[in-house]
Design a protein around this motif. Structure first.
Motif, PDB file in Angstrom:
ATOM      1  N   ASP A 191       0.833  -1.205   0.000  1.00 34.86           N
ATOM      2  CA  ASP A 191       0.000   0.000   0.000  1.00 34.86           C
ATOM      3  C   ASP A 191       0.868   1.256   0.000  1.00 34.86           C
ATOM      4  OD1 ASP A 191      -2.167   1.706   0.203  1.00 34.86           O
ATOM      5  OD2 ASP A 191      -2.301   1.519   2.383  1.00 34.86           O
ATOM      6  N   THR A 192       1.896   1.263   0.808  1.00 34.38           N
ATOM      7  CA  THR A 192       2.764   2.440   0.901  1.00 34.38           C
ATOM      8  C   THR A 192       3.443   2.751  -0.436  1.00 34.38           C
ATOM      9  OG1 THR A 192       3.179   1.984   3.245  1.00 34.38           O
ATOM     10  CG2 THR A 192       4.731   3.430   2.100  1.00 34.38           C
ATOM     11  N   VAL A 193       4.001   1.734  -1.061  1.00 33.83           N
ATOM     12  CA  VAL A 193       4.722   1.943  -2.322  1.00 33.83           C
ATOM     13  C   VAL A 193       3.771   2.420  -3.421  1.00 33.83           C
ATOM     14  CG1 VAL A 193       6.013   0.800  -4.166  1.00 33.83           C
ATOM     15  CG2 VAL A 193       6.545   0.301  -1.768  1.00 33.83           C
TER      16      VAL A 193
ATOM     17  N   MET B 271       0.722   3.783  -3.257  1.00 32.31           N
ATOM     18  CA  MET B 271       0.090   5.077  -3.020  1.00 32.31           C
ATOM     19  C   MET B 271       1.085   6.225  -3.097  1.00 32.31           C
ATOM     20  SD  MET B 271      -3.126   4.807  -2.913  1.00 32.31           S
ATOM     21  CE  MET B 271      -2.845   3.633  -4.260  1.00 32.31           C
ATOM     22  N   ARG B 272       2.339   5.977  -2.717  1.00 34.96           N
ATOM     23  CA  ARG B 272       3.328   7.059  -2.882  1.00 34.96           C
ATOM     24  C   ARG B 272       3.580   7.310  -4.364  1.00 34.96           C
ATOM     25  NH1 ARG B 272       2.087   6.507   1.492  1.00 34.96           N
ATOM     26  NH2 ARG B 272       0.472   7.779   0.513  1.00 34.96           N
ATOM     27  N   LEU B 273       3.561   6.247  -5.170  1.00 31.93           N
ATOM     28  CA  LEU B 273       3.698   6.421  -6.616  1.00 31.93           C
ATOM     29  C   LEU B 273       2.537   7.227  -7.179  1.00 31.93           C
ATOM     30  CD1 LEU B 273       5.222   5.747  -9.229  1.00 31.93           C
ATOM     31  CD2 LEU B 273       3.904   3.620  -9.350  1.00 31.93           C
TER      32      LEU B 273
ATOM     33  N   ASP C  14       0.758   9.379  -5.455  1.00 32.17           N
ATOM     34  CA  ASP C  14       0.901  10.753  -4.953  1.00 32.17           C
ATOM     35  C   ASP C  14       1.898  11.549  -5.783  1.00 32.17           C
ATOM     36  OD1 ASP C  14      -0.910  10.221  -2.972  1.00 32.17           O
ATOM     37  OD2 ASP C  14       0.605   9.796  -1.432  1.00 32.17           O
ATOM     38  N   ILE C  15       3.001  10.909  -6.157  1.00 30.23           N
ATOM     39  CA  ILE C  15       3.999  11.598  -6.982  1.00 30.23           C
ATOM     40  C   ILE C  15       3.392  12.010  -8.314  1.00 30.23           C
ATOM     41  CG2 ILE C  15       6.161  11.284  -8.256  1.00 30.23           C
ATOM     42  CD1 ILE C  15       7.082   9.451  -5.972  1.00 30.23           C
TER      43      ILE C  15
ATOM     44  N   ARG D 216      -6.814   5.834  -6.017  1.00 30.30           N
ATOM     45  CA  ARG D 216      -7.186   6.348  -4.697  1.00 30.30           C
ATOM     46  C   ARG D 216      -8.675   6.142  -4.430  1.00 30.30           C
ATOM     47  NH1 ARG D 216      -2.985   8.579  -2.315  1.00 30.30           N
ATOM     48  NH2 ARG D 216      -4.335   9.114  -0.568  1.00 30.30           N
TER      49      ARG D 216
END
Length: 301
Positions: A132-134, A136-138, A140-141, A179
């Motif tokens: 999830d972290t990887v 969603m950060r992608l 967000d970028i 998202r």
């Protein structure tokens, strides 16, 4: 005179069939009634008309959209409803053929973006943790950049062309659905039927695709419908900037660019502009109607 006793349990087969058909018809009417909102009917009617135009453009276009059919920069007349452009091509015919590029490309773009983003968001929301972290950060970028600027950068890197514009918009748009789906998954995976499936030993992937994901698709359908008009405008914007469809393609954004180069011949840009406005408004009507119909919070009590 003897009266034969009647059997109250006897039922006329024809009457039973008619009663069943009536119940079925009433059931279908009840299901379809919420979708008969004026916004949905008007929007769907205009979209269907444009789909028919796409299918029959070669038959209803009065002139060849790629060849000169009259004097250069001729104002609208009986022979040329939307006038002619700088090369003497019929603008009306080019508008009809332009629908074959703008609408299908927009539909393909929103479909691929929704599928890719939906799968990424579903995996991120269901499995959580590092995945999830990887992911969603992608997302967000990608969302940190304005849509039009990122689409321009991707298209410029790949080179101008409608196919490259399609790829660029998919790159820009998939995080929105990632998202959206992730938020739905986080709520649905805590419901009783999902926990029960996990308790009896159903595999995690099967639980995701059978018991979680199907219950989270309604917001995606509504969002995709409403985003379709924005995608059409974005494709036209890239073409207007010279990064989308290339000449002599009769794409609406490229035609508006030609109109900007011949500012006083207003009809060159007016034809594709009117077509684009009608499609975008119809899609927005359709999206608003679907949102009000499918969103339980907006239904009248």
């Amino acid at each position: 005179m003897t009266i034969a006793p009647t059997n109250p349990s006897a039922v006329d087969p024809d009457s039973a069939i008619r009663a069943t058909q009536l119940v079925t018809a009433n059931g279908w009417r009840q299901r379809l009634r919420p979708f008969l909102r004026p916004q949905i009917v008007i929007g769907a009617a205009v979209v269907v008309i444009w789909l028919l135009i796409i299918a029959s453009a070669s038959f209803i276009a009065p002139h060849d959209p790629f060849a000169a059919s009259g004097p250069r920069l001729e104002a609208p007349s009986a022979a040329h409803i939307f006038g002619t452009d700088a090369l003497g091509r019929d603008v009306f015919s080019r508008v009809l053929y332009g629908a074959r590029q703008s609408l299908p490309v927009a539909l393909a773009t929103i479909t691929i973006a929704a599928v890719v983003g939906g799968l990424v968001g579903a995996v991120a929301g269901f499995f959580g943790g590092f995945v999830d972290t990887v992911l969603m950060r992608l997302a967000d970028i990608t969302m940190a950049f304005p849509s039009i600027l990122l689409a321009m950068a991707v298209t410029a890197a790949l080179g101008p062309g409608l196919t490259h514009a399609f790829i660029a918009i998919v790159v820009v748009w998939w995080p929105i659905y990632a998202r959206l789906i992730r938020g739905q998954i986080l709520t649905i995976k805590e419901q009783d039927h999902v926990m029960a499936a996990t308790a009896i030993g159903v595999g995690r992937w099967r639980t995701l695709f059978k018991h979680v994901l199907p219950h989270s698709l309604t917001p995606v359908v509504v969002s995709a419908t409403m985003d379709l008009g924005t995608i059409i405008i974005l494709i036209a914007s890239l073409s207007f900037l010279g990064l989308g469809a290339l000449p002599p393609s009769p794409e609406w954004g490229a035609m508006i660019t030609e109109g900007a180069a011949n500012f006083y011949q207003w009809w060159i840009a007016a034809g594709p502009g009117i077509a684009m406005v009608s499609v975008v408004l119809a899609i927005n009507f359709l999206g608003d109607g679907l949102r009000e119909t499918l969103d339980l919070k907006l239904r009248p009590r």
